[in-house]
Enzyme design. Structure first.
Site, PDB file in Angstrom:
ATOM      1  N   HIS A   1       8.069 -26.828  -0.935  1.00 19.43           N
ATOM      2  CA  HIS A   1       7.441 -27.958  -1.621  1.00 19.43           C
ATOM      3  C   HIS A   1       6.264 -27.523  -2.493  1.00 19.43           C
ATOM      4  O   HIS A   1       5.505 -28.349  -2.976  1.00 19.43           O
ATOM      5  CB  HIS A   1       7.001 -29.002  -0.593  1.00 19.43           C
ATOM      6  CG  HIS A   1       8.166 -29.537   0.185  1.00 19.43           C
ATOM      7  ND1 HIS A   1       8.778 -30.733  -0.116  1.00 19.43           N
ATOM      8  CD2 HIS A   1       8.880 -28.992   1.210  1.00 19.43           C
ATOM      9  CE1 HIS A   1       9.790 -30.918   0.722  1.00 19.43           C
ATOM     10  NE2 HIS A   1       9.876 -29.872   1.527  1.00 19.43           N
TER      11      HIS A   1
ATOM     12  N   GLU B   1       0.816  -1.207   0.000  1.00 20.62           N
ATOM     13  CA  GLU B   1       0.000   0.000   0.000  1.00 20.62           C
ATOM     14  C   GLU B   1       0.858   1.269   0.000  1.00 20.62           C
ATOM     15  O   GLU B   1       0.444   2.318  -0.465  1.00 20.62           O
ATOM     16  CB  GLU B   1      -0.919  -0.016   1.239  1.00 20.62           C
ATOM     17  CG  GLU B   1      -2.297   0.552   0.983  1.00 20.62           C
ATOM     18  CD  GLU B   1      -3.286   0.197   2.070  1.00 20.62           C
ATOM     19  OE1 GLU B   1      -4.290  -0.454   1.763  1.00 20.62           O
ATOM     20  OE2 GLU B   1      -3.071   0.581   3.232  1.00 20.62           O
TER      21      GLU B   1
ATOM     22  N   LYS C   1     -14.047   0.404  -4.102  1.00 20.23           N
ATOM     23  CA  LYS C   1     -15.197   0.801  -3.278  1.00 20.23           C
ATOM     24  C   LYS C   1     -16.228   1.500  -4.151  1.00 20.23           C
ATOM     25  O   LYS C   1     -17.428   1.231  -4.065  1.00 20.23           O
ATOM     26  CB  LYS C   1     -14.756   1.756  -2.157  1.00 20.23           C
ATOM     27  CG  LYS C   1     -13.827   1.128  -1.145  1.00 20.23           C
ATOM     28  CD  LYS C   1     -13.516   2.109  -0.026  1.00 20.23           C
ATOM     29  CE  LYS C   1     -12.415   1.574   0.867  1.00 20.23           C
ATOM     30  NZ  LYS C   1     -11.878   2.577   1.783  1.00 20.23           N
TER      31      LYS C   1
HETATM   32  O1  PA5 Z   1      -3.442   1.629   5.844  1.00 17.57           O
HETATM   33  C1  PA5 Z   1      -4.570   2.040   5.701  1.00 17.57           C
HETATM   34  O2  PA5 Z   1      -4.858   3.232   5.900  1.00 17.57           O
HETATM   35  C2  PA5 Z   1      -5.737   1.137   5.321  1.00 17.57           C
HETATM   36  O3  PA5 Z   1      -5.341  -0.136   5.038  1.00 17.57           O
HETATM   37  C3  PA5 Z   1      -6.751   1.079   6.438  1.00 17.57           C
HETATM   38  O4  PA5 Z   1      -6.129   0.586   7.584  1.00 17.57           O
HETATM   39  C4  PA5 Z   1      -7.947   0.189   6.093  1.00 17.57           C
HETATM   40  O5  PA5 Z   1      -8.460   0.521   4.847  1.00 17.57           O
HETATM   41  C5  PA5 Z   1      -9.029   0.343   7.154  1.00 17.57           C
HETATM   42  O6  PA5 Z   1      -9.433   1.675   7.258  1.00 17.57           O
HETATM   43  P1  PA5 Z   1     -10.271   2.206   8.466  1.00 17.57           P
HETATM   44  O7  PA5 Z   1      -9.458   2.050   9.713  1.00 17.57           O
HETATM   45  O8  PA5 Z   1     -10.554   3.648   8.158  1.00 17.57           O
HETATM   46  O9  PA5 Z   1     -11.541   1.384   8.543  1.00 17.57           O
END
Ligand code: PA5
Length: 425
Positions: free
Chosen positions: A298, A277, A412
């Site tokens: 394996h 990310e 989303k």
């Molecule tokens: O690193 C990030 O910001 C994302 O992966 C969030 O942790 C994830 O999308 C969850 O978001 P939220 O805590 O707003 O529900």
């Protein structure tokens, strides 16, 4: 922690890039580059507010008194750090585990949630719903369903079993918490989800599980000491970031995180989110993959040894296992194992690590080795902090903003369109 980068890159050659690495660490420490308003985690270890720690410990105690299970509702950075630390520390077989964490809201499986609802019917439990934005669909749906169950079971007392970790001011969860009087914990504005394990996001459920969060914080503090030094010679996080970047420049665009201890599997899941990310944007990325060895030798071993040569591997090794066991002598020796009789299983695991490294390096898979002394709170926290600093430097080397995730919104949008969410078209 010990590191060996010599089988991944020429170390003399690496020194030529030290300046570049230091410059990019400075961007992180001086908070003067893209995404700098999400760097609250960098100095938090040494400045963790005592009051908040007390509040977390008190809530954790209350949760344990009231229940046998804590349902941790959250997705991505809101649960992976917790799960990574919990899984690494806990015993493989625990018949009489006195207090359990159960995870929900990290996918949309109707079967899982239904089974969980049925499972919880006759159990004593609390809920910790964790969402910084307070609007993420997966945890929101799980919370709506489990809240109804909790209210049916406990009536008015249900609200004393709900712990909310969310934004200080904004979002649906915050609003609901004020309305219902839930106990709340704050995800600081300047800490993004995947960096939030050192905040109530990770600390509350881990404390409830019985993890020593003081030791965890001590590990983060040691990490801060070691990996914020602006001297690439001394700072392995700078060196790791540089080597990854240089290997990427040579066409190695897949990094595999390897462990030889299956309890570390979720460290890899957490790491994949952190690196995927943070770096995967603007058409660039090292694809973060993971394997558990020797299990996956394996299944994936063939590909790693002889497939497309675009892979490098980073191996987390554990010097001292929690337990060891001796291989017995057998009179008949039908399995031919007497040549290692009297040796321990960890000795064999270590030889497998060494042998695999030799084979992979021979097969042109550069190998980065990270050795932790043992799996405990301190070492795990140090490791997490090491990766967090590394990915920040590495993201800046790649010239991306390591602290945002704009691409997550697209799925989303498409899903909301199909679901007919008002205002989305
Ligand atoms: O690193 C990030 O910001 C994302 O992966 C969030 O942790 C994830 O999308 C969850 O978001 P939220 O805590 O707003 O529900």
């Amino acid at each position: 922690m010990k590191f060996d980068f010599s089988k991944a890159y020429d170390l003399k050659e690496l020194e030529k890039y030290y300046n570049k690495g230091e410059e990019n660490l400075k961007k992180v420490l001086n908070k003067d580059s893209e995404g700098s308003d999400f760097l609250g985690w960098v100095e938090l270890p040494k400045a963790y507010p005592e009051e908040e720690l007390k509040k977390i410990k008190h809530a954790a105690e209350e949760i344990r008194k009231k229940s046998d299970y804590l349902v941790v509702i959250g997705i991505g950075g809101s649960y992976l750090g917790t799960k990574a630390v919990e899984n690494s520390l806990k015993d493989y077989f625990e018949d009489d585990e006195e207090f359990k964490l159960i995870y929900a809201g990290n996918h949309l499986s109707s079967t899982y949630l239904n089974e969980l609802v049925k499972f919880l019917k006759d159990k004593e439990y609390c809920i910790n719903v964790i969402s910084k934005s307070g609007t993420t669909t997966e945890p929101a749906i799980a919370f709506r369903i489990l809240k109804r169950e909790l209210e049916e079971k406990y009536g008015k007392d249900a609200k004393n079993r709900i712990y909310v970790t969310t934004d200080r001011e904004k979002g649906a969860l915050k609003k609901l918490s004020i309305q219902e009087g839930y106990e709340t914990f704050v995800v600081p504005d300047d800490i993004g989800g995947r960096f939030s394990v050192i905040s109530p996001v990770g600390l509350l459920p881990l404390a409830a599980k019985g993890v020593d969060i003081d030791k965890l914080l001590e590990g983060f503090r040691k990490g801060q000491e070691l990996f914020t030094i602006v001297d690439a010679k001394e700072n392995k996080a700078i060196q790791y970031a540089l080597i990854r970047h240089l290997l990427y420049g040579q066409g190695k665009d897949i990094e595999i995180l390897v462990n030889y201890e299956p309890s570390l599997t979720y460290i890899s899941a957490w790491w994949k989110q952190l690196f995927g990310e943070s770096e995967g944007k603007d058409g660039k990325a090292i694809f973060p993959a993971s394997v558990d060895f020797t299990t996956d030798l394996h299944s994936m071993g063939q590909l790693i040894q002889e497939g497309k040569r675009n892979i490098f591997e980073t191996v987390i090794e554990v010097k001292n296992p929690k337990e060891d066991i001796e291989i017995p002598f057998d009179e008949q020796n039908l399995d031919g194992l007497n040549y290692i009789a009297g040796k321990t299983l960890d000795y064999v695991n270590k030889k497998a690590t060494e042998g695999t490294r030799t084979a992979h390096v021979k097969g042109e898979v550069p190998n980065i080795s990270i050795v932790i002394d043992k799996i405990d709170e301190e070492n795990l926290a140090m490791l997490l902090y090491f990766f967090e600093i590394s990915v920040s430097i590495s993201g800046y080397l790649l010239e991306v903003n390591p602290f945002n995730q704009p691409g997550v919104e697209e799925y989303k949008k498409q899903m909301f369109k199909l679901l007919g969410k008002p205002g989305v078209n």
